[in-house]
Scaffold this active site. Structure first.
Site, PDB file in Angstrom:
ATOM      1  N   TYR A  46      -9.108   4.689   1.286  1.00  0.00           N
ATOM      2  CA  TYR A  46      -8.974   3.210   0.643  1.00  0.00           C
ATOM      3  C   TYR A  46     -10.223   2.362   1.147  1.00  0.00           C
ATOM      4  O   TYR A  46     -11.048   1.995   0.262  1.00  0.00           O
ATOM      5  CB  TYR A  46      -7.678   2.810   1.103  1.00  0.00           C
ATOM      6  CG  TYR A  46      -7.528   1.235   0.689  1.00  0.00           C
ATOM      7  CD1 TYR A  46      -7.370   1.161  -0.825  1.00  0.00           C
ATOM      8  CD2 TYR A  46      -7.802   0.008   1.471  1.00  0.00           C
ATOM      9  CE1 TYR A  46      -7.430  -0.278  -1.130  1.00  0.00           C
ATOM     10  CE2 TYR A  46      -7.649  -0.952   0.901  1.00  0.00           C
ATOM     11  CZ  TYR A  46      -7.458  -1.501  -0.541  1.00  0.00           C
ATOM     12  OH  TYR A  46      -7.435  -2.894  -0.866  1.00  0.00           O
ATOM     13  N   GLU A  61      -0.326  -5.883  -3.148  1.00  0.00           N
ATOM     14  CA  GLU A  61      -0.433  -7.061  -2.123  1.00  0.00           C
ATOM     15  C   GLU A  61       0.747  -7.768  -1.999  1.00  0.00           C
ATOM     16  O   GLU A  61       1.199  -8.133  -0.957  1.00  0.00           O
ATOM     17  CB  GLU A  61      -1.735  -7.807  -2.637  1.00  0.00           C
ATOM     18  CG  GLU A  61      -3.386  -7.090  -2.593  1.00  0.00           C
ATOM     19  CD  GLU A  61      -3.478  -6.602  -1.139  1.00  0.00           C
ATOM     20  OE1 GLU A  61      -3.031  -7.434  -0.200  1.00  0.00           O
ATOM     21  OE2 GLU A  61      -4.433  -6.115  -0.854  1.00  0.00           O
ATOM     22  N   TRP A 113      -0.302  -3.380   5.550  1.00  0.00           N
ATOM     23  CA  TRP A 113      -1.189  -2.615   4.446  1.00  0.00           C
ATOM     24  C   TRP A 113      -0.810  -0.834   4.476  1.00  0.00           C
ATOM     25  O   TRP A 113      -0.655  -0.178   3.611  1.00  0.00           O
ATOM     26  CB  TRP A 113      -2.359  -2.709   4.553  1.00  0.00           C
ATOM     27  CG  TRP A 113      -3.106  -2.530   3.290  1.00  0.00           C
ATOM     28  CD1 TRP A 113      -4.281  -1.656   3.185  1.00  0.00           C
ATOM     29  CD2 TRP A 113      -2.705  -2.699   1.638  1.00  0.00           C
ATOM     30  NE1 TRP A 113      -4.573  -1.335   1.682  1.00  0.00           N
ATOM     31  CE2 TRP A 113      -3.582  -1.975   1.253  1.00  0.00           C
ATOM     32  CE3 TRP A 113      -1.926  -3.665   1.337  1.00  0.00           C
ATOM     33  CZ2 TRP A 113      -3.704  -2.344  -0.348  1.00  0.00           C
ATOM     34  CZ3 TRP A 113      -1.708  -3.696  -0.104  1.00  0.00           C
ATOM     35  CH2 TRP A 113      -2.627  -2.924  -0.849  1.00  0.00           C
TER      36      TRP A 113
END
Length: 185
Positions: free
Chosen positions: A19, A41, A49
């Site tokens: 990512y 998000e 995350w």
């Protein structure tokens, strides 16, 4: 490679490394991808995350690839099925916000021609390049994220506070917060 400090949040996790290296802070102009990042998000509120990235494929399945029109037309029954999916963050407000936010994105697309045009309009089409030397310099919100957050909330979106919106700006590459010595700038 980044300096060792840059690697802190993703180092040692192949999913997060991929990512960071290929998506994070890379300018993106695809409405569907931008919507996906907005949803993820929002799902991350109160969570790491890392947790969200491990659930990303389940989110893609549950929300059919994050097609904006598809998500906007999901019925309560479909959202209840998604809410029961252990692969998602099983928070009713977060799951049902996907439909609500998709509907707002549709209205934005009608008004601006695309979600992308709306988002990049906050920065006149220019990437905000942090050019940070240490991770400690990277902010958690900015004037742009506060302005975008306020506008998104005014339009009816949920889970778009200024800190989440700042992370969203990083996720879609409007903000580039790779450290100056990072090879993935």
């Amino acid at each position: 490679m980044c300096a060792s400090e840059c690697r802190v949040w993703f180092e040692g996790d192949p999913l997060l490394e991929a990512y960071h290296d290929h998506e994070w802070c890379k300018a993106n102009h695809d409405d569907r991808f931008q919507f996906e990042m907005l949803v993820l998000e929002g799902a991350s509120v109160g969570l790491s995350w890392r947790t969200i990235m491990r659930k990303r494929e389940a989110y893609r399945r549950a929300f059919r690839g994050f097609g904006i029109d598809v998500c906007a037309s999901m019925g309560d029954e479909e959202l209840e099925v998604a809410l029961a999916d252990p692969g998602l963050v099983r928070n009713r407000n977060k799951v049902f916000s996907v439909r609500r936010n998709a509907r707002v994105v549709q209205a934005i697309q009608s008004e601006f021609g695309s979600f992308d045009a709306y988002l990049w309009g906050f920065v006149d089409g220019e990437v905000i390049d942090g050019r940070w030397k240490t991770t400690g310099e990277i902010p958690t919100e900015s004037a742009v994220s506060r302005m975008m957050s306020a506008d998104m909330k005014r339009r009816g979106m949920s889970f778009v506070g200024p800190t989440i919106t700042y992370s969203f700006l990083q996720a879609i590459g409007i903000v580039n917060d790779h450290l100056v010595d990072c090879a993935y700038r």
